[in-house]
Design a protein around this motif. Structure first.
Motif, PDB file in Angstrom:
ATOM      1  N   UNK A  38     -66.591  35.728 -24.395  1.00 36.54           N
ATOM      2  CA  UNK A  38     -65.247  35.953 -24.939  1.00 36.54           C
ATOM      3  C   UNK A  38     -64.702  34.686 -25.598  1.00 36.54           C
ATOM      4  N   UNK A  39     -64.868  33.549 -24.943  1.00 39.64           N
ATOM      5  CA  UNK A  39     -64.376  32.276 -25.462  1.00 39.64           C
ATOM      6  C   UNK A  39     -65.037  31.936 -26.793  1.00 39.64           C
ATOM      7  N   UNK A  40     -66.360  32.028 -26.832  1.00 38.91           N
ATOM      8  CA  UNK A  40     -67.063  31.651 -28.058  1.00 38.91           C
ATOM      9  C   UNK A  40     -66.899  32.690 -29.161  1.00 38.91           C
ATOM     10  N   UNK A  41     -66.709  33.953 -28.823  1.00 39.97           N
ATOM     11  CA  UNK A  41     -66.384  34.942 -29.861  1.00 39.97           C
ATOM     12  C   UNK A  41     -65.087  34.549 -30.554  1.00 39.97           C
ATOM     13  N   UNK A  42     -64.104  34.091 -29.787  1.00 39.36           N
ATOM     14  CA  UNK A  42     -62.837  33.639 -30.378  1.00 39.36           C
ATOM     15  C   UNK A  42     -63.054  32.406 -31.258  1.00 39.36           C
ATOM     16  N   UNK A  43     -63.958  31.514 -30.859  1.00 40.78           N
ATOM     17  CA  UNK A  43     -64.253  30.334 -31.677  1.00 40.78           C
ATOM     18  C   UNK A  43     -64.866  30.750 -33.016  1.00 40.78           C
ATOM     19  N   UNK A  44     -65.804  31.680 -32.978  1.00 44.67           N
ATOM     20  CA  UNK A  44     -66.451  32.151 -34.209  1.00 44.67           C
ATOM     21  C   UNK A  44     -65.419  32.823 -35.118  1.00 44.67           C
ATOM     22  N   UNK A  45     -64.492  33.576 -34.525  1.00 42.86           N
ATOM     23  CA  UNK A  45     -63.469  34.272 -35.303  1.00 42.86           C
ATOM     24  C   UNK A  45     -62.351  33.343 -35.766  1.00 42.86           C
ATOM     25  N   UNK A  46     -62.355  32.093 -35.301  1.00 45.92           N
ATOM     26  CA  UNK A  46     -61.311  31.151 -35.671  1.00 45.92           C
ATOM     27  C   UNK A  46     -59.991  31.438 -34.974  1.00 45.92           C
ATOM     28  N   UNK A  47     -60.002  32.140 -33.867  1.00 46.83           N
ATOM     29  CA  UNK A  47     -58.784  32.483 -33.134  1.00 46.83           C
ATOM     30  C   UNK A  47     -58.583  31.480 -31.994  1.00 46.83           C
ATOM     31  N   UNK A  49     -55.875  29.837 -30.875  1.00 45.77           N
ATOM     32  CA  UNK A  49     -54.745  30.025 -29.959  1.00 45.77           C
ATOM     33  C   UNK A  49     -55.094  31.003 -28.849  1.00 45.77           C
ATOM     34  N   UNK A  50     -55.770  32.072 -29.201  1.00 46.22           N
ATOM     35  CA  UNK A  50     -56.159  33.057 -28.197  1.00 46.22           C
ATOM     36  C   UNK A  50     -57.149  32.447 -27.196  1.00 46.22           C
ATOM     37  N   UNK A  51     -57.920  31.469 -27.639  1.00 42.12           N
ATOM     38  CA  UNK A  51     -58.909  30.823 -26.774  1.00 42.12           C
ATOM     39  C   UNK A  51     -58.249  29.946 -25.710  1.00 42.12           C
ATOM     40  N   UNK A  52     -56.963  29.644 -25.875  1.00 40.11           N
ATOM     41  CA  UNK A  52     -56.259  28.792 -24.916  1.00 40.11           C
ATOM     42  C   UNK A  52     -56.356  29.345 -23.500  1.00 40.11           C
ATOM     43  N   UNK A  53     -56.391  30.649 -23.335  1.00 33.67           N
ATOM     44  CA  UNK A  53     -56.479  31.268 -22.010  1.00 33.67           C
ATOM     45  C   UNK A  53     -57.796  30.941 -21.313  1.00 33.67           C
ATOM     46  N   UNK A  54     -58.753  30.401 -22.041  1.00 34.13           N
ATOM     47  CA  UNK A  54     -60.075  30.090 -21.489  1.00 34.13           C
ATOM     48  C   UNK A  54     -60.256  28.589 -21.247  1.00 34.13           C
ATOM     49  N   UNK A  55     -59.195  27.801 -21.434  1.00 31.84           N
ATOM     50  CA  UNK A  55     -59.275  26.345 -21.334  1.00 31.84           C
ATOM     51  C   UNK A  55     -58.633  25.887 -20.030  1.00 31.84           C
ATOM     52  N   UNK A  56     -59.283  24.954 -19.326  1.00 30.83           N
ATOM     53  CA  UNK A  56     -58.740  24.393 -18.091  1.00 30.83           C
ATOM     54  C   UNK A  56     -57.434  23.660 -18.400  1.00 30.83           C
ATOM     55  N   UNK A  57     -56.531  23.684 -17.468  1.00 33.53           N
ATOM     56  CA  UNK A  57     -55.222  23.047 -17.651  1.00 33.53           C
ATOM     57  C   UNK A  57     -55.363  21.572 -17.999  1.00 33.53           C
ATOM     58  N   UNK A  58     -56.284  20.854 -17.337  1.00 35.94           N
ATOM     59  CA  UNK A  58     -56.440  19.416 -17.585  1.00 35.94           C
ATOM     60  C   UNK A  58     -57.177  19.101 -18.884  1.00 35.94           C
ATOM     61  N   UNK A  59     -57.574  20.121 -19.625  1.00 37.69           N
ATOM     62  CA  UNK A  59     -58.326  19.922 -20.863  1.00 37.69           C
ATOM     63  C   UNK A  59     -57.577  20.444 -22.087  1.00 37.69           C
ATOM     64  N   UNK A  60     -56.444  21.087 -21.898  1.00 37.70           N
ATOM     65  CA  UNK A  60     -55.746  21.718 -23.023  1.00 37.70           C
ATOM     66  C   UNK A  60     -55.343  20.728 -24.107  1.00 37.70           C
ATOM     67  N   UNK A  64     -56.490  20.921 -28.004  1.00 36.88           N
ATOM     68  CA  UNK A  64     -55.537  21.029 -29.117  1.00 36.88           C
ATOM     69  C   UNK A  64     -55.791  19.975 -30.189  1.00 36.88           C
ATOM     70  N   UNK A  65     -56.203  18.785 -29.768  1.00 34.10           N
ATOM     71  CA  UNK A  65     -56.361  17.668 -30.696  1.00 34.10           C
ATOM     72  C   UNK A  65     -57.713  17.609 -31.401  1.00 34.10           C
ATOM     73  N   UNK A  66     -58.610  18.487 -31.072  1.00 32.77           N
ATOM     74  CA  UNK A  66     -59.946  18.441 -31.661  1.00 32.77           C
ATOM     75  C   UNK A  66     -60.026  19.214 -32.969  1.00 32.77           C
ATOM     76  N   UNK A  67     -60.887  18.723 -33.849  1.00 30.15           N
ATOM     77  CA  UNK A  67     -61.199  19.478 -35.067  1.00 30.15           C
ATOM     78  C   UNK A  67     -61.937  20.740 -34.642  1.00 30.15           C
ATOM     79  N   UNK A  68     -61.652  21.829 -35.302  1.00 31.79           N
ATOM     80  CA  UNK A  68     -62.298  23.103 -34.977  1.00 31.79           C
ATOM     81  C   UNK A  68     -63.179  23.506 -36.163  1.00 31.79           C
ATOM     82  N   UNK A  69     -64.459  23.221 -36.079  1.00 33.27           N
ATOM     83  CA  UNK A  69     -65.344  23.565 -37.192  1.00 33.27           C
ATOM     84  C   UNK A  69     -65.533  25.075 -37.332  1.00 33.27           C
ATOM     85  N   UNK A  70     -66.031  25.478 -38.472  1.00 23.53           N
ATOM     86  CA  UNK A  70     -66.276  26.903 -38.743  1.00 23.53           C
ATOM     87  C   UNK A  70     -67.671  27.261 -38.250  1.00 23.53           C
TER      88      UNK A  70
END
Length: 168
Positions: A38-47, A49-60, A64-70
């Motif tokens: 589910x997490x990586x499907x959202x990455x492929x789709x470029x979604x 914000x929706x992937x935030x639900x899959x990120x640990x609190x101490x890593x958010x 947020x600050x990382x480049x998100x490649x296509x």
């Protein structure tokens, strides 16, 4: 060259991965595999914000600050569990577009990258250990020691484990 057939047979022969000594409970393994997909499907789709639900609190903030490649595609390869099946390191095959010379913008390159996961509030979440050693083409960089300031977002390979760094 009489050695060529033997060499070719050895080169093509691959040992299947060994079964884990202590395999994870089926429901734990299934839950992690579903979250990774589910997490990586959202990455492929470029979604992102929706992937935030899959990120640990101490890593958010790191996320947020990382480049998100296509990405063109992502495929789960292997999972190694630790911490009594509360942490895991997955190896992911990523096919991503590189926007840097000499690569043309429409060509995707494939590589393997680690993805780290832990249980948080009963759910598997992606996380990055900000004090872990950083693998670079020039060697491993270690944090300054106990109490060191976590590395800044730009110091890590582009989204290791999420979708970016492509170590061998």
């Amino acid at each position: 060259f009489p050695f060529m057939p033997r060499f070719a047979a050895l080169a093509l022969a691959q040992t299947p991965p060994a079964a884990p000594v202590n395999p994870p409970p089926a429901e734990v393994d299934q839950a992690l595999r579903e979250r990774i997909k589910q997490f990586y499907d959202l990455q492929v789709q470029g979604q992102f914000r929706q992937a935030e639900a899959f990120i640990a609190e101490d890593t958010k903030d790191f996320y947020y600050n990382l480049a998100k490649p296509k990405y063109k595609s992502i495929e789960l390869d292997t999972i190694e569990y630790s911490g009594d099946f509360t942490r895991a390191k997955a190896m992911i095959w990523v096919e991503r577009y590189i926007n840097a010379p000499p690569f043309p913008p429409d060509v995707a390159l494939r590589g393997r990258t680690p993805s780290t996961w832990k249980l948080e509030n009963g759910l598997w979440v992606w996380y990055e250990d900000l004090n872990a050693p950083i693998a670079t083409p020039f060697g491993v960089i270690h944090p300054a020691g106990a109490g060191a300031t976590p590395r800044p977002a730009g110091a890590a390979p582009v989204l290791p484990g999420i979708p970016g760094g492509m170590p061998g």
